[in-house]
Design a protein around this motif. Structure first.
Motif, PDB file in Angstrom:
ATOM      1  N   GLY A 619      40.486  57.488  63.838  1.00 38.57           N
ATOM      2  CA  GLY A 619      40.769  55.933  63.967  1.00 38.57           C
ATOM      3  C   GLY A 619      41.144  55.121  62.836  1.00 38.57           C
ATOM      4  N   ALA A 620      41.657  53.999  63.016  1.00 38.69           N
ATOM      5  CA  ALA A 620      42.204  53.073  62.002  1.00 38.69           C
ATOM      6  C   ALA A 620      41.167  52.587  61.158  1.00 38.69           C
ATOM      7  N   ASN A 621      39.859  52.317  61.731  1.00 38.07           N
ATOM      8  CA  ASN A 621      38.558  51.932  60.873  1.00 38.07           C
ATOM      9  C   ASN A 621      37.814  53.174  60.582  1.00 38.07           C
ATOM     10  N   PRO A 622      36.923  53.121  59.720  1.00 33.02           N
ATOM     11  CA  PRO A 622      35.775  53.851  59.264  1.00 33.02           C
ATOM     12  C   PRO A 622      34.786  53.815  60.393  1.00 33.02           C
ATOM     13  N   ARG A 623      33.865  54.748  60.912  1.00 33.91           N
ATOM     14  CA  ARG A 623      33.020  54.614  62.076  1.00 33.91           C
ATOM     15  C   ARG A 623      31.823  53.611  61.666  1.00 33.91           C
ATOM     16  N   MET A 624      31.546  53.609  60.159  1.00 36.65           N
ATOM     17  CA  MET A 624      30.526  52.654  59.864  1.00 36.65           C
ATOM     18  C   MET A 624      30.737  52.385  58.298  1.00 36.65           C
ATOM     19  N   LEU A 625      30.724  51.081  57.914  1.00 38.07           N
ATOM     20  CA  LEU A 625      30.812  50.584  56.702  1.00 38.07           C
ATOM     21  C   LEU A 625      29.930  49.553  56.433  1.00 38.07           C
ATOM     22  N   ALA A 626      29.289  49.713  55.521  1.00 38.91           N
ATOM     23  CA  ALA A 626      28.156  48.915  54.814  1.00 38.91           C
ATOM     24  C   ALA A 626      28.177  48.624  53.148  1.00 38.91           C
ATOM     25  N   GLY A 627      27.640  47.555  52.913  1.00 38.41           N
ATOM     26  CA  GLY A 627      27.825  47.187  51.683  1.00 38.41           C
ATOM     27  C   GLY A 627      27.209  45.932  51.226  1.00 38.41           C
ATOM     28  N   ILE A 628      27.649  45.272  50.208  1.00 29.84           N
ATOM     29  CA  ILE A 628      27.359  43.998  49.631  1.00 29.84           C
ATOM     30  C   ILE A 628      28.666  43.146  49.168  1.00 29.84           C
ATOM     31  N   ILE A 629      28.810  41.967  49.223  1.00 26.51           N
ATOM     32  CA  ILE A 629      29.531  41.145  48.646  1.00 26.51           C
ATOM     33  C   ILE A 629      29.202  40.023  47.655  1.00 26.51           C
ATOM     34  N   LEU A 630      29.751  39.945  46.394  1.00 26.24           N
ATOM     35  CA  LEU A 630      29.171  38.950  45.646  1.00 26.24           C
ATOM     36  C   LEU A 630      30.398  38.040  44.876  1.00 26.24           C
ATOM     37  N   ASP A 631      30.262  36.730  44.677  1.00 26.93           N
ATOM     38  CA  ASP A 631      31.021  36.050  44.120  1.00 26.93           C
ATOM     39  C   ASP A 631      31.313  36.302  42.617  1.00 26.93           C
ATOM     40  N   VAL A 632      32.450  36.570  42.098  1.00 28.36           N
ATOM     41  CA  VAL A 632      32.357  36.963  40.859  1.00 28.36           C
ATOM     42  C   VAL A 632      33.768  36.270  40.092  1.00 28.36           C
ATOM     43  N   THR A 633      33.851  35.074  40.838  1.00 32.27           N
ATOM     44  CA  THR A 633      34.871  34.091  40.192  1.00 32.27           C
ATOM     45  C   THR A 633      34.453  33.618  38.778  1.00 32.27           C
ATOM     46  N   GLU A 634      33.241  33.194  38.221  1.00 29.28           N
ATOM     47  CA  GLU A 634      32.915  33.002  37.166  1.00 29.28           C
ATOM     48  C   GLU A 634      33.196  34.026  35.989  1.00 29.28           C
ATOM     49  N   ARG A 635      32.665  35.180  36.623  1.00 26.00           N
ATOM     50  CA  ARG A 635      32.800  36.356  35.697  1.00 26.00           C
ATOM     51  C   ARG A 635      34.277  36.611  35.240  1.00 26.00           C
ATOM     52  N   ARG A 636      35.194  36.784  36.274  1.00 23.49           N
ATOM     53  CA  ARG A 636      36.833  36.748  36.098  1.00 23.49           C
ATOM     54  C   ARG A 636      37.423  35.721  35.325  1.00 23.49           C
ATOM     55  N   ALA A 637      36.744  34.502  35.424  1.00 18.82           N
ATOM     56  CA  ALA A 637      37.351  33.366  34.420  1.00 18.82           C
ATOM     57  C   ALA A 637      36.665  33.807  32.947  1.00 18.82           C
ATOM     58  N   ALA A 638      35.738  34.121  32.877  1.00 21.42           N
ATOM     59  CA  ALA A 638      34.974  34.483  31.681  1.00 21.42           C
ATOM     60  C   ALA A 638      35.618  35.637  31.015  1.00 21.42           C
ATOM     61  N   GLU A 639      35.995  36.519  31.966  1.00 15.55           N
ATOM     62  CA  GLU A 639      36.891  37.812  31.008  1.00 15.55           C
ATOM     63  C   GLU A 639      37.921  37.405  30.654  1.00 15.55           C
ATOM     64  N   THR A 640      38.955  36.559  31.665  1.00 15.11           N
ATOM     65  CA  THR A 640      40.190  36.030  31.063  1.00 15.11           C
ATOM     66  C   THR A 640      40.145  35.122  29.826  1.00 15.11           C
ATOM     67  N   ALA A 641      38.979  34.484  29.947  1.00 10.87           N
ATOM     68  CA  ALA A 641      38.923  33.494  28.650  1.00 10.87           C
ATOM     69  C   ALA A 641      38.718  34.252  27.474  1.00 10.87           C
ATOM     70  N   LEU A 642      37.885  35.622  27.561  1.00 11.49           N
ATOM     71  CA  LEU A 642      37.557  36.427  26.607  1.00 11.49           C
ATOM     72  C   LEU A 642      38.675  37.149  25.928  1.00 11.49           C
ATOM     73  N   ALA A 643      39.364  37.585  27.093  1.00  5.10           N
ATOM     74  CA  ALA A 643      40.534  38.262  26.714  1.00  5.10           C
ATOM     75  C   ALA A 643      41.641  37.505  25.714  1.00  5.10           C
ATOM     76  N   ASP A 644      41.958  36.282  26.335  1.00  5.07           N
ATOM     77  CA  ASP A 644      42.497  35.403  25.753  1.00  5.07           C
ATOM     78  C   ASP A 644      41.963  34.956  24.313  1.00  5.07           C
ATOM     79  N   SER A 645      40.728  34.864  24.101  1.00 12.80           N
ATOM     80  CA  SER A 645      40.184  34.734  22.742  1.00 12.80           C
ATOM     81  C   SER A 645      40.384  35.765  21.979  1.00 12.80           C
ATOM     82  N   GLY A 646      40.190  36.906  22.510  1.00 14.95           N
ATOM     83  CA  GLY A 646      40.385  38.303  21.750  1.00 14.95           C
ATOM     84  C   GLY A 646      41.886  38.397  21.371  1.00 14.95           C
ATOM     85  N   GLU A 647      42.835  38.127  22.000  1.00 12.06           N
ATOM     86  CA  GLU A 647      44.221  38.258  21.702  1.00 12.06           C
ATOM     87  C   GLU A 647      44.488  37.339  20.595  1.00 12.06           C
TER      88      GLU A 647
END
Length: 981
Positions: A619-647
């Motif tokens: 089928g097109a979908n897995p038989r069962m799929l389980a996991g977690i979801i986490l908001d990582v917006t702040e982490r991505r913003a921090a990574e972007t800022a860190l990359a800019d700072s490192g550059e």
């Protein structure tokens, strides 16, 4: 004996032999080959050398070698031997401490992991409590999903099975339906748990799965309180959790102290469960005669010992730790070659100094020493065999008494009290014999009391359960108790009760701690914003109430896969769809970060992690799929800022030309970036060490740098490190000036880290050197000019003061013009045409046709700095004479100055021709100051010649100056010198 002789010894800092400590092992035993490179060695028992024999051997060696070595090699041998021995013991001590720490951590990690599986088996048993085998089969689908959810929470577990008493699977976590094949009767866990006196938890050896072909070992326990009719032997099947060795080895690998160390998980019977090297197996089984088996049979809790590998292997240092409440050990292994390499690195400088002095005599001493050691070893072997046989008999008798076991009559009065009971409860044999167990230990029985348990024992012949009791010190404990009824062999009447005990207090505490930990984890998930979810095969999403908000949906919206995918950015949506297709086909774990478009135009980054089960129907979908979801917006913003700072930092560093260094002072590890390596001209593959650093440092600057380091490392100072020194390139040999600055970080009053910047200041230093040379040159020229002015003042004559002032001013101005021209050329020389133009500038313009004028013609000639002033003075005197008496003193006068290079004579020829001046009635009667200046400068200072002729049309003067003077510096530097040569 030293470790390099293959002996087994207690590492420094350990207590003597006994429970929880490492005992001295017999020299020459076959080692536990725990590394995968060699097979397990055969048992080759050699008894331990007694302390008396070792002391006697040492005395023999000292007496036999004293006269041989004392006179010739006493001083170099003592210095070299002491340094080598101190380094040797330090290396082994440090290795033992590191391995012991790693073993402690690995034992704790393994115990917690296996305890989790034991607890999970208990949870499975509780889940099936009261169910018959038929009811379990009827509810197989429901129970399969519950087992599957339980197994996914265990990091290394791959499957869980519930078996009936014949070894037939009833339900499994990884298969639905489970195959009806009896596959466990030949497994050791089935035999162990089906036998009388089965342990509460059993850890099996490593097997290859019959269904999926994966390697695993099982953590199993008996089923209890089933709905089936009671069995005479009390065995009604078991719960089995399959654990994969490779993931468990991955967790252990993170606990190794160095990359060369290895960790193995081994049962007490020598069966290996997991190892960090060659984690996929197959695994060897350690033979009964190995040191490990001896430690396991003796019940050793912790030991650190040396071992000699089997043929093809190498000696090893092993730290052993037993897991709490389980017959399983953790062994941390380091090859002896790694320890010897570290030791050799430390003693190599000492050997380089002391070895030439004692090399010849050392060979003779070694021959004598070897013969004596062989003789002593032969004697020791004979003595040790007798002691070993006596010790073996003693160990067997003591091992039978180590298990907590008691024998009572049917009323509960003690008739036998083992040493294991003494350790468990604290009462001696004399205190326990003849006492009632219930009164002695304040026993709390399950519902029904002791009479109910006794009735069950009389019916079934044995009883197994838990009792709450009190030790002698008042501590309450929970014991796993196994009662077995002893019958009279003649009459078959009940005689006594044999009871074995296991302390379950720590297990029950761990279960309570795990329950509290799960509650804390749930609260932590709520506080951290982690949202759990499950996706069914039809696309329905079961999740916490916070999930719609993460995707920008209203709280009342029922989340589905389609609605959630519709909120994703288009590139991220394509990646999510591709991931769904992959999971539907193959299943497995997944991790994906994606963006969600919100209603206000903003975007949110989410991280989804979990595991999926493939759809076997395609089928097109897995038989069962389980996991977690986490908001990582702040982490991505921090990574972007860190990359800019490192550059920005990288660009700033590249623009400034800085190199960065970092020195870990306790370990001696040095880290340089590419620019620092370029300063020393080091290749990328060459490690940065203190030896490499000092090799590139200029010898004259080493003391300066050493003083700067000493001041920076002073705890009483500011910790600032600043110094400038020279570096010689390793490959190109080029000298560079380096300015470095750094800061030392202190911890508990000790320097631990030095970090800073370095910059190539070679150009600045060379500029400073040139400026210094130029300043000295200017000072020298200024003094010369003042000396010339003084001479001009002394020799100048005039009829009036005003005339004297005019003469002196003219001559000083000529010197000043020469100085100006030289300064413009940085005192490297002056153009001859510029000197002439400076003196004759008013007559070169030709503004009026009838005014006196001068003409210049000649090639480009650069006059050296030391010749410019004398030549300028000579030209000034000629020009002054022409303006007073010659062609430049009246209208229509003409002065023509030409010069040329004479290659044949290697000289400069300057021709001075005047015409149109006043008629010369008579020749000058004498020589004035100007004539003397011309002759002195041209002939005396420049080594040339002056020829003057007074013609009717005016003065004709020829000045010839050599390009260089014999034995002196070059007088003139010509632009076309090669052509004139």
């Amino acid at each position: 004996m030293t470790p390099d002789q293959g002996s087994s010894e207690t590492m420094p800092g350990r207590s003597p032999a006994g429970p929880g400590s490492a005992a001295a092992e017999p020299a020459g035993w076959a080692a536990d080959n725990l590394l995968p490179e060699a097979p397990p060695p055969p048992a080759m028992p050699r008894p331990a050398v007694t302390a008396t024999t070792a002391a006697r051997t040492a005395r023999r060696l000292r007496r036999s070698l004293a006269w041989l070595l004392a006179g010739a090699i006493a001083l170099p041998a003592s210095i070299l031997g002491a340094g080598a021995w101190l380094a040797w013991t330090a290396q082994w001590r440090e290795a033992g401490v590191e391995l012991a720490r790693a073993a402690e951590a690995a034992a704790d990690y393994s115990a917690r992991s296996l305890l989790n599986y034991s607890i999970a088996a208990s949870r499975v048993d509780d889940l099936l409590r009261g169910l018959t085998d038929a009811e379990i089969r009827d509810r197989e689908a429901e129970l399969h999903h519950e087992l599957r959810a339980l197994v996914t929470q265990l990091p290394q577990a791959s499957a869980a099975y519930v078996l009936d008493r014949q070894g037939m699977p009833l339900v499994a976590a990884d298969r639905l339906p489970v195959p009806q094949v009896s596959f466990a009767q030949d497994r050791d866990y089935f035999a162990a748990l089906a036998a009388p006196g089965a342990p509460p938890v059993h850890v099996s050896q490593v097997y290859t799965g019959r269904f999926e072909g994966r390697r695993f070992f099982a953590v199993s326990r008996r089923r209890s309180n089933t709905g089936n009719p009671p069995q005479p032997d009390g065995f009604d099947g078991l719960v089995n959790l399959s654990v994969e060795p490779a993931p468990l080895a991955d967790g252990l690998r993170r606990l190794t102290a160095t990359s060369g160390d290895a960790i193995a998980l081994i049962r007490a019977d020598g069966a290996m469960l997991a190892r960090t090297r060659d984690a996929e197996g197959p695994f060897p089984t350690l033979p009964p005669g190995s040191q490990f088996r001896r430690h396991a049979e003796a019940g050793t809790l912790a030991a650190t010992y040396h071992a000699t590998a089997a043929i093809g292997g190498e000696p090893q240092l092993i730290a052993l730790r037993r897991l709490e409440q389980l017959p399983v050990y953790v062994a941390v292994i380091r090859p002896r070659s790694a320890i010897v390499a570290a030791w050799w690195e430390a003693v190599r400088p000492q050997v380089g100094i002391g070895l030439p002095a004692m090399l010849a005599l050392l060979g003779l001493a070694l021959l004598v020493r070897r013969s004596q050691l062989d003789l002593i070893a032969a004697n020791d072997t004979l003595e040790a065999r007798v002691a070993d046989r006596a010790a073996t008999l003693e160990e067997v008798s003591q091992a039978l008494d180590l298990t907590p076991c008691m024998i009572t009559d049917l009323r509960g009065r003690v008739s036998h009290w083992s040493e294991g009971c003494v350790r468990l409860y604290g009462y001696s044999r004399d205190e326990a014999l003849g006492r009632m167990v219930t009164e002695l230990l304040a026993t709390e029985f399950p519902p029904g009391g002791r009479q109910g348990l006794l009735a069950a024992l009389l019916r079934h012949g044995q009883w197994q359960g838990e009792l709450r009791q009190v030790r002698r010190d008042g501590t309450r404990i929970v014991t796993g108790t196994q009662w077995t009824l002893r019958l009279d062999p003649l009459t078959g009447a009940p005689m006594s009760i044999v009871s074995t005990r296991t302390d379950l207090s720590a297990l029950r505490q761990a279960e309570r701690a795990l329950s509290r930990s799960e509650a804390r984890l749930h609260r932590a998930q709520e506080a951290s914003g982690v949202v759990a979810f499950e996706v069914a095969e039809d696309g329905q999403v079961m999740a916490d109430a916070a999930l719609p908000g993460l995707f920008g949906l209203s709280p009342a919206t029922v989340p589905t896969v389609g609605r959630c995918l519709g909120r994703l950015h288009r590139p991220d949506r394509a990646a999510a769809l591709a991931l769904r297709s992959r999971l539907a086909a193959a299943g497995g774990a997944f991790s994906l970060e994606f963006r969600v478009a919100l209603a206000d135009g903003a975007e949110r980054w989410l991280l989804a992690r979990g595991e999926a089960t493939a759809d076997p129907a395609g089928g097109a979908n897995p038989r069962m799929l389980a996991g977690i979801i986490l908001d990582v917006t702040e982490r991505r913003a921090a990574e972007t800022a860190l990359a800019d700072s490192g550059e920005r930092l990288r660009l700033a560093q590249a623009a400034a030309g800085f190199g960065i260094y970092d020195h870990d002072l306790p370990s001696g590890r040095v880290t340089w970036d590419r620019r620092m390596r370029a300063f020393w001209d080091l290749p990328d593959d060459l490690p940065v060490t203190n030896r490499v650093f000092l090799a590139g440092l200029h010898p004259d600057d080493r003391a300066l740098r050493r003083d700067a380091v000493r001041n920076a490392l002073d705890p009483a100072g500011p910790g600032t490190y600043q110094v400038e020194y020279r570096v010689i390139g390793r490959q190109d040999g080029q000298e560079r000036w380096i300015a470095t600055t750094g800061q030392v970080r202190f911890a508990q009053g000790q320097p631990v880290r030095l970090t800073g910047l370095a910059m190539d200041i070679t150009a600045r230093k060379r500029t400073e050197q040139r400026n210094e040379l130029l300043m000295r040159e200017v000072d020298h020229r200024a003094k010369n000019a003042l000396a010339v002015v003084q001479a001009a003042l002394r020799l100048s004559r005039a009829e009036s003061p005003a005339e004297l002032v005019r003469i002196v001013e003219g001559r000083v101005a000529a010197l000043a013009r020469a100085q100006t021209i030289l300064a413009q050329r940085r005192w490297e020389g002056a153009e001859l045409q510029d000197l002439l133009q400076g003196e004759l500038a008013p007559f070169l313009t030709g503004i009026r046709r009838d005014a006196p004028r001068a003409e210049l013609a000649g090639p480009a000639v650069t006059v050296a700095a030391h010749a410019a002033q004398p030549l300028c003075m000579a030209i000034h005197e000629l020009a002054t004479n022409a303006m007073k008496y010659g062609a430049l003193s009246r209208a229509g006068g003409l002065l023509q100055v030409t010069w040329r290079l004479d290659p044949a004579k290697r000289s400069l020829v300057l021709a001075w021709r005047e015409s149109g001046g006043p008629d010369i009635a008579t020749l000058p009667a004498g020589r004035g100051f100007g004539s003397r200046v011309i002759e002195q400068t041209v002939q005396g200072q420049l080594g040339g010649a002056v020829r003057r002729r007074w013609l009717a049309e005016g003065l004709a003067c020829d000045i010839e100056v050599p390009l260089s003077r014999s034995g002196a510096a070059k007088a003139l530097v010509l632009d076309g010198e090669a052509a004139a040569a």
